[in-house]
Scaffold this motif. Structure first.
Motif, PDB file in Angstrom:
ATOM      1  N   TYR A   9     -10.779 204.520  64.369  1.00 11.86           N
ATOM      2  CA  TYR A   9     -11.017 203.061  64.384  1.00 11.86           C
ATOM      3  C   TYR A   9     -10.215 202.402  65.439  1.00 11.86           C
ATOM      4  O   TYR A   9     -10.898 201.516  66.243  1.00 11.86           O
ATOM      5  CB  TYR A   9     -10.797 202.635  63.124  1.00 11.86           C
ATOM      6  CG  TYR A   9     -11.657 202.950  61.860  1.00 11.86           C
ATOM      7  CD1 TYR A   9     -13.021 203.391  62.161  1.00 11.86           C
ATOM      8  CD2 TYR A   9     -11.217 202.953  60.598  1.00 11.86           C
ATOM      9  CE1 TYR A   9     -13.651 203.807  60.990  1.00 11.86           C
ATOM     10  CE2 TYR A   9     -12.135 203.550  59.454  1.00 11.86           C
ATOM     11  CZ  TYR A   9     -13.286 204.003  59.664  1.00 11.86           C
ATOM     12  OH  TYR A   9     -14.151 204.202  58.571  1.00 11.86           O
ATOM     13  N   SER A  10      -9.247 202.803  65.405  1.00 17.81           N
ATOM     14  CA  SER A  10      -8.278 202.246  66.642  1.00 17.81           C
ATOM     15  C   SER A  10      -8.802 202.539  68.092  1.00 17.81           C
ATOM     16  O   SER A  10      -8.931 201.725  68.852  1.00 17.81           O
ATOM     17  CB  SER A  10      -6.821 202.755  66.474  1.00 17.81           C
ATOM     18  OG  SER A  10      -5.951 201.951  67.394  1.00 17.81           O
ATOM     19  N   SER A  11      -9.172 203.687  68.388  1.00 20.03           N
ATOM     20  CA  SER A  11      -9.669 204.193  69.425  1.00 20.03           C
ATOM     21  C   SER A  11     -11.072 203.687  69.881  1.00 20.03           C
ATOM     22  O   SER A  11     -11.479 203.583  71.067  1.00 20.03           O
ATOM     23  CB  SER A  11      -9.828 205.763  69.774  1.00 20.03           C
ATOM     24  OG  SER A  11     -10.793 206.302  68.837  1.00 20.03           O
ATOM     25  N   GLN A  12     -11.749 203.318  68.792  1.00 24.40           N
ATOM     26  CA  GLN A  12     -13.188 202.839  68.993  1.00 24.40           C
ATOM     27  C   GLN A  12     -13.348 201.346  69.189  1.00 24.40           C
ATOM     28  O   GLN A  12     -14.414 200.514  69.267  1.00 24.40           O
ATOM     29  CB  GLN A  12     -14.026 203.131  67.952  1.00 24.40           C
ATOM     30  CG  GLN A  12     -14.336 204.787  67.594  1.00 24.40           C
ATOM     31  CD  GLN A  12     -15.070 205.115  69.013  1.00 24.40           C
ATOM     32  OE1 GLN A  12     -16.050 204.367  69.573  1.00 24.40           O
ATOM     33  NE2 GLN A  12     -14.917 206.246  69.760  1.00 24.40           N
ATOM     34  N   GLY A  13     -12.007 200.512  68.975  1.00 17.73           N
ATOM     35  CA  GLY A  13     -12.176 199.167  69.227  1.00 17.73           C
ATOM     36  C   GLY A  13     -12.221 198.050  67.894  1.00 17.73           C
ATOM     37  O   GLY A  13     -12.478 196.875  68.004  1.00 17.73           O
ATOM     38  N   VAL A  14     -12.069 198.794  66.614  1.00 18.90           N
ATOM     39  CA  VAL A  14     -12.015 198.088  65.592  1.00 18.90           C
ATOM     40  C   VAL A  14     -10.752 196.912  65.529  1.00 18.90           C
ATOM     41  O   VAL A  14      -9.817 197.300  66.013  1.00 18.90           O
ATOM     42  CB  VAL A  14     -12.003 198.931  64.226  1.00 18.90           C
ATOM     43  CG1 VAL A  14     -11.634 197.977  63.208  1.00 18.90           C
ATOM     44  CG2 VAL A  14     -12.888 199.747  63.781  1.00 18.90           C
ATOM     45  N   ARG A  15     -11.084 195.788  65.337  1.00 17.69           N
ATOM     46  CA  ARG A  15      -9.928 194.763  65.466  1.00 17.69           C
ATOM     47  C   ARG A  15      -9.275 194.693  64.198  1.00 17.69           C
ATOM     48  O   ARG A  15      -7.941 194.367  64.540  1.00 17.69           O
ATOM     49  CB  ARG A  15     -10.611 193.302  65.853  1.00 17.69           C
ATOM     50  CG  ARG A  15     -11.317 193.319  67.285  1.00 17.69           C
ATOM     51  CD  ARG A  15     -11.810 192.189  67.508  1.00 17.69           C
ATOM     52  NE  ARG A  15     -11.304 190.908  67.214  1.00 17.69           N
ATOM     53  CZ  ARG A  15     -11.430 189.764  67.435  1.00 17.69           C
ATOM     54  NH1 ARG A  15     -12.792 189.318  67.485  1.00 17.69           N
ATOM     55  NH2 ARG A  15     -10.839 188.873  67.257  1.00 17.69           N
ATOM     56  N   ARG A  29      -1.976 195.282  71.300  1.00 14.71           N
ATOM     57  CA  ARG A  29      -1.622 196.063  72.712  1.00 14.71           C
ATOM     58  C   ARG A  29      -2.676 197.451  72.659  1.00 14.71           C
ATOM     59  O   ARG A  29      -2.273 198.439  72.995  1.00 14.71           O
ATOM     60  CB  ARG A  29      -0.176 196.381  72.618  1.00 14.71           C
ATOM     61  CG  ARG A  29       0.784 195.287  73.109  1.00 14.71           C
ATOM     62  CD  ARG A  29       2.052 195.941  73.303  1.00 14.71           C
ATOM     63  NE  ARG A  29       3.029 194.486  73.434  1.00 14.71           N
ATOM     64  CZ  ARG A  29       3.756 194.473  72.062  1.00 14.71           C
ATOM     65  NH1 ARG A  29       4.122 195.146  71.362  1.00 14.71           N
ATOM     66  NH2 ARG A  29       4.780 193.501  72.469  1.00 14.71           N
ATOM     67  N   GLY A  30      -3.907 197.106  72.252  1.00 14.16           N
ATOM     68  CA  GLY A  30      -4.900 198.201  72.289  1.00 14.16           C
ATOM     69  C   GLY A  30      -5.075 198.918  71.129  1.00 14.16           C
ATOM     70  O   GLY A  30      -5.783 199.832  71.108  1.00 14.16           O
ATOM     71  N   ILE A  31      -4.065 198.929  70.033  1.00 20.66           N
ATOM     72  CA  ILE A  31      -4.253 199.967  68.805  1.00 20.66           C
ATOM     73  C   ILE A  31      -4.035 199.236  67.711  1.00 20.66           C
ATOM     74  O   ILE A  31      -3.585 198.068  67.707  1.00 20.66           O
ATOM     75  CB  ILE A  31      -3.120 200.883  69.168  1.00 20.66           C
ATOM     76  CG1 ILE A  31      -1.745 200.635  69.276  1.00 20.66           C
ATOM     77  CG2 ILE A  31      -3.427 202.052  70.184  1.00 20.66           C
ATOM     78  CD1 ILE A  31      -0.628 201.677  68.991  1.00 20.66           C
TER      79      ILE A  31
END
Length: 188
Positions: free
Chosen positions: A131-137, A156-158
């Motif tokens: 989910y982190s790598s795919q952009g879940v907020r 910061r992107g993760i």
């Protein structure tokens, strides 16, 4: 002397069509197949409460939609079914495929922990990473046994753990304007 190489079997989205509709949940994360049985009654009850709370807020604001057990196809090797997801109207209009699956990350994903070390590890590690790598907020991990909610937010992107909420706490989110939920109401 050459050692034989063992190649790991990698599953993909097309392989999911081969499995029966037997009430089990079939998910693929990084090409690895995960099969789980139907969750505990209390697990499902918490999913309904979270979904209802988010759905009521969504209907009042008109900002998006809440779905339980949606299919999310991130790619050929990543096909998951989170317990609950919320996506904005814009995200839905841009990423819903003809089969009715999201092909991009919803803004919010909720996983309610199922019993067992492997199930917990999948939600806390593999799915968090995915989910982190795919952009879940935002990602909520709900532990119905301990009556707590871990809130991860994109920084910061993760996705990073920002707070763990307990029975007397209120759940709110900068992602969901004016959303407020008493943690205790999820577990009664």
């Amino acid at each position: 002397m050459n050692q034989p190489t063992t190649e790991k079997l990698r599953w993909n989205t097309a392989d999911l069509e081969l499995f029966p509709d037997d009430g089990k949940r079939y998910e693929i994360i990084d090409g690895e197949l995960f099969v789980t049985r139907a969750p505990h009654w209390k697990h499902q009850r918490v999913c309904v409460r979270i979904s209802n709370t988010l759905d009521n807020w969504s209907q009042m604001t008109g900002l998006g939609e809440t779905v339980t057990a949606p299919g999310i196809v991130f790619g050929d090797n990543d096909n998951v079914i989170p317990d609950v997801a919320w996506a904005s109207n814009e995200r839905i209009s841009q990423s819903l495929d003809e089969a009715g699956h999201l092909t991009a990350a919803p803004e919010l994903v909720v996983e309610v922990l199922s019993f067992g070390h492997e199930n917990e590890k999948r939600d806390r590690e593999l799915k968090l990473k995915l989910y982190s790598s795919q952009g879940v907020r935002e990602y909520w991990i709900v532990n119905w046994r301990q009556q707590q909610v871990e809130v991860y937010r994109r920084e910061r992107g993760i996705l990073r753990l920002v707070v763990t909420l307990f029975n007397g706490d209120q759940l709110n989110s900068p992602l969901l304007p004016d959303f407020n939920c008493a943690i205790a109401s999820l577990f009664i």
